[in-house]
Each structure stands twice: as structure tokens, then as C-alpha cells.
Design a protein around this motif. Structure first.
Motif, PDB file in Angstrom:
ATOM      1  N   LEU A   1       1.076  -1.262  -0.037  1.00  0.00           N
ATOM      2  CA  LEU A   1      -0.048   0.042   0.140  1.00  0.00           C
ATOM      3  C   LEU A   1       0.773   1.286  -0.100  1.00  0.00           C
ATOM      4  O   LEU A   1       1.168   1.911   0.962  1.00  0.00           O
ATOM      5  CB  LEU A   1      -1.033  -0.030   1.086  1.00  0.00           C
ATOM      6  N   ASN A   2       1.227   1.674  -1.231  1.00  0.00           N
ATOM      7  CA  ASN A   2       2.426   2.849  -1.202  1.00  0.00           C
ATOM      8  C   ASN A   2       1.280   3.999  -1.362  1.00  0.00           C
ATOM      9  O   ASN A   2       0.961   4.457  -2.339  1.00  0.00           O
ATOM     10  CB  ASN A   2       3.051   2.557  -2.574  1.00  0.00           C
ATOM     11  N   ALA A   3       1.481   4.832  -0.404  1.00  0.00           N
ATOM     12  CA  ALA A   3       0.603   5.982  -0.444  1.00  0.00           C
ATOM     13  C   ALA A   3       1.418   7.025  -1.592  1.00  0.00           C
ATOM     14  O   ALA A   3       0.320   7.912  -1.832  1.00  0.00           O
ATOM     15  CB  ALA A   3       0.557   6.489   0.963  1.00  0.00           C
ATOM     16  N   TRP A   4       2.395   7.282  -1.489  1.00  0.00           N
ATOM     17  CA  TRP A   4       3.399   8.045  -2.488  1.00  0.00           C
ATOM     18  C   TRP A   4       2.747   7.837  -3.823  1.00  0.00           C
ATOM     19  O   TRP A   4       2.419   8.748  -4.722  1.00  0.00           O
ATOM     20  CB  TRP A   4       4.532   7.884  -2.260  1.00  0.00           C
ATOM     21  N   VAL A   5       2.628   6.546  -4.200  1.00  0.00           N
ATOM     22  CA  VAL A   5       2.208   6.163  -5.630  1.00  0.00           C
ATOM     23  C   VAL A   5       0.735   6.556  -5.847  1.00  0.00           C
ATOM     24  O   VAL A   5       0.293   6.918  -6.996  1.00  0.00           O
ATOM     25  CB  VAL A   5       2.596   4.674  -5.885  1.00  0.00           C
ATOM     26  N   ILE A   6       0.021   6.221  -4.780  1.00  0.00           N
ATOM     27  CA  ILE A   6      -1.478   6.434  -5.013  1.00  0.00           C
ATOM     28  C   ILE A   6      -1.570   8.126  -5.169  1.00  0.00           C
ATOM     29  O   ILE A   6      -2.442   8.361  -6.088  1.00  0.00           O
ATOM     30  CB  ILE A   6      -2.200   6.050  -3.640  1.00  0.00           C
ATOM     31  N   ILE A   7      -1.017   9.049  -4.305  1.00  0.00           N
ATOM     32  CA  ILE A   7      -1.104  10.358  -4.465  1.00  0.00           C
ATOM     33  C   ILE A   7      -0.708  10.713  -5.885  1.00  0.00           C
ATOM     34  O   ILE A   7      -1.525  11.789  -6.438  1.00  0.00           O
ATOM     35  CB  ILE A   7      -0.560  11.060  -3.303  1.00  0.00           C
TER      36      ILE A   7
ATOM     37  N   GLY B   1     -10.132   1.949  -5.035  1.00  0.00           N
ATOM     38  CA  GLY B   1     -10.390   1.070  -4.031  1.00  0.00           C
ATOM     39  C   GLY B   1      -8.900   1.437  -3.270  1.00  0.00           C
ATOM     40  O   GLY B   1      -8.940   1.363  -1.976  1.00  0.00           O
ATOM     41  N   ALA B   2      -7.744   1.636  -3.694  1.00  0.00           N
ATOM     42  CA  ALA B   2      -6.522   1.897  -2.983  1.00  0.00           C
ATOM     43  C   ALA B   2      -6.579   3.090  -2.276  1.00  0.00           C
ATOM     44  O   ALA B   2      -6.161   2.912  -1.215  1.00  0.00           O
ATOM     45  CB  ALA B   2      -5.224   1.696  -4.133  1.00  0.00           C
TER      46      ALA B   2
ATOM     47  N   TRP C   1      -3.071  10.245  -8.477  1.00  0.00           N
ATOM     48  CA  TRP C   1      -4.150  11.149  -8.531  1.00  0.00           C
ATOM     49  C   TRP C   1      -3.970  12.439  -9.211  1.00  0.00           C
ATOM     50  O   TRP C   1      -4.843  13.092  -9.780  1.00  0.00           O
ATOM     51  CB  TRP C   1      -4.603  11.619  -7.053  1.00  0.00           C
ATOM     52  N   PHE C   2      -2.877  13.004  -9.078  1.00  0.00           N
ATOM     53  CA  PHE C   2      -2.181  14.344  -9.525  1.00  0.00           C
ATOM     54  C   PHE C   2      -1.698  13.874 -11.117  1.00  0.00           C
ATOM     55  O   PHE C   2      -1.355  15.002 -11.969  1.00  0.00           O
ATOM     56  CB  PHE C   2      -1.260  14.873  -8.798  1.00  0.00           C
TER      57      PHE C   2
ATOM     58  N   SER D   1       1.442  -0.306  -6.894  1.00  0.00           N
ATOM     59  CA  SER D   1       1.540  -1.028  -5.549  1.00  0.00           C
ATOM     60  C   SER D   1       0.490  -2.154  -5.879  1.00  0.00           C
ATOM     61  O   SER D   1      -0.186  -2.250  -6.811  1.00  0.00           O
ATOM     62  CB  SER D   1       1.085  -0.079  -4.471  1.00  0.00           C
ATOM     63  N   LEU D   2       0.450  -3.100  -4.760  1.00  0.00           N
ATOM     64  CA  LEU D   2      -0.521  -4.301  -4.867  1.00  0.00           C
ATOM     65  C   LEU D   2      -1.519  -3.863  -4.752  1.00  0.00           C
ATOM     66  O   LEU D   2      -2.810  -4.463  -5.358  1.00  0.00           O
ATOM     67  CB  LEU D   2       0.154  -5.207  -3.818  1.00  0.00           C
ATOM     68  N   ALA D   3      -2.051  -2.701  -3.867  1.00  0.00           N
ATOM     69  CA  ALA D   3      -3.411  -2.425  -3.820  1.00  0.00           C
ATOM     70  C   ALA D   3      -3.980  -1.807  -4.779  1.00  0.00           C
ATOM     71  O   ALA D   3      -5.288  -1.740  -5.235  1.00  0.00           O
ATOM     72  CB  ALA D   3      -3.282  -1.358  -2.787  1.00  0.00           C
ATOM     73  N   ILE D   4      -3.084  -1.200  -5.753  1.00  0.00           N
ATOM     74  CA  ILE D   4      -3.654  -0.484  -6.902  1.00  0.00           C
ATOM     75  C   ILE D   4      -3.916  -1.593  -7.887  1.00  0.00           C
ATOM     76  O   ILE D   4      -4.874  -1.567  -8.575  1.00  0.00           O
ATOM     77  CB  ILE D   4      -2.817   0.605  -7.449  1.00  0.00           C
ATOM     78  N   ARG D   5      -3.048  -2.693  -8.045  1.00  0.00           N
ATOM     79  CA  ARG D   5      -3.278  -3.769  -9.011  1.00  0.00           C
ATOM     80  C   ARG D   5      -4.725  -4.549  -8.539  1.00  0.00           C
ATOM     81  O   ARG D   5      -5.345  -4.936  -9.299  1.00  0.00           O
ATOM     82  CB  ARG D   5      -2.130  -4.691  -8.923  1.00  0.00           C
ATOM     83  N   LYS D   6      -4.649  -4.969  -7.398  1.00  0.00           N
ATOM     84  CA  LYS D   6      -6.070  -5.532  -6.975  1.00  0.00           C
ATOM     85  C   LYS D   6      -7.250  -4.644  -6.899  1.00  0.00           C
ATOM     86  O   LYS D   6      -8.403  -5.233  -6.974  1.00  0.00           O
ATOM     87  CB  LYS D   6      -5.599  -6.045  -5.459  1.00  0.00           C
ATOM     88  N   LEU D   7      -7.082  -3.464  -6.273  1.00  0.00           N
ATOM     89  CA  LEU D   7      -8.272  -2.821  -5.976  1.00  0.00           C
ATOM     90  C   LEU D   7      -8.579  -1.571  -7.045  1.00  0.00           C
ATOM     91  O   LEU D   7      -9.757  -1.110  -6.892  1.00  0.00           O
ATOM     92  CB  LEU D   7      -8.501  -2.047  -4.574  1.00  0.00           C
TER      93      LEU D   7
END
Length: 95
Positions: free
Chosen positions: A37-43, A66-67, A46-47, A56-62
Motif C-alpha cells: 500500500l504505497n501512499a506516495w504512488v497513490i497520491i 479502492g486503494a 491522483w495528480f 502497488s499491490l493495492a492498486i493492482r488488486k483494488l
């Protein structure tokens, strides 16, 4: 459960935001090592920026939505635990 709502909502929101900021900084420093769950990649996604790290695994799965929701839920739980821990510490000191 009643003691959980004795504090204003803004205190919990501030603790959640602090937890989220700390998570983003740690994930930035870790880089590709924070793979679940890489918050830096998620943020940055978004930009619309590319970090070069990969999803990250969370982005690939959810997916990105969802991530993001998982990241916010985890940090909300940590923020609530932080406020309750501070509350217990203060009660311990004053007793």
C-alpha cells in the motif's frame, strides 16, 4: 464506544491527516520497497504524475479508487488509535 465520540470530529480528522502525511513521507523514502500500500504512488497517480516505481499491490488488486479508500481507512483507524492512546496516556499521568 461512547467514549470514542467524546472528542470533536476535528481531532480525529487531524490525527488521520497526520497519519496520512507520515505514511506518504515514509512511502516516499522507501520507494519501491513499499509495495503493498504505497501512499506516495497513490497520491502521485491522483495528480497524474509518473513515479517510475510502478503500481502497488493495492492498486493492482483494488484499482486507484479502492486503494485510495483502503489508504484512508487504514489511516483513519491509526488516527483513532492515536487519539485513544493519547487519551489513555493523559488519564494515566493524571491519576
Amino acid at each position: 464506544m461512547k467514549a470514542l465520540f467524546n472528542h470533536p470530529f476535528l481531532i480525529y480528522a487531524a490525527a488521520t491527516l497526520a497519519s496520512l502525511c507520515i505514511m506518504i513521507i515514509i512511502d516516499y523514502v522507501l520507494g519501491a520497497e513499499a509495495e503493498h500500500l504505497n501512499a506516495w504512488v497513490i497520491i502521485t497517480q491522483w495528480f497524474g504524475y509518473d513515479t517510475g516505481i510502478g503500481d502497488s499491490l493495492a492498486i493492482r488488486k483494488l484499482g486507484l479508487y479502492g486503494a485510495t479508500l483502503a489508504m484512508l481507512l487504514v489511516n483513519t483507524c491509526i488516527g483513532v488509535l492515536l487519539i485513544q492512546g493519547i487519551r489513555l496516556f493523559i488519564r494515566f499521568i493524571h491519576s
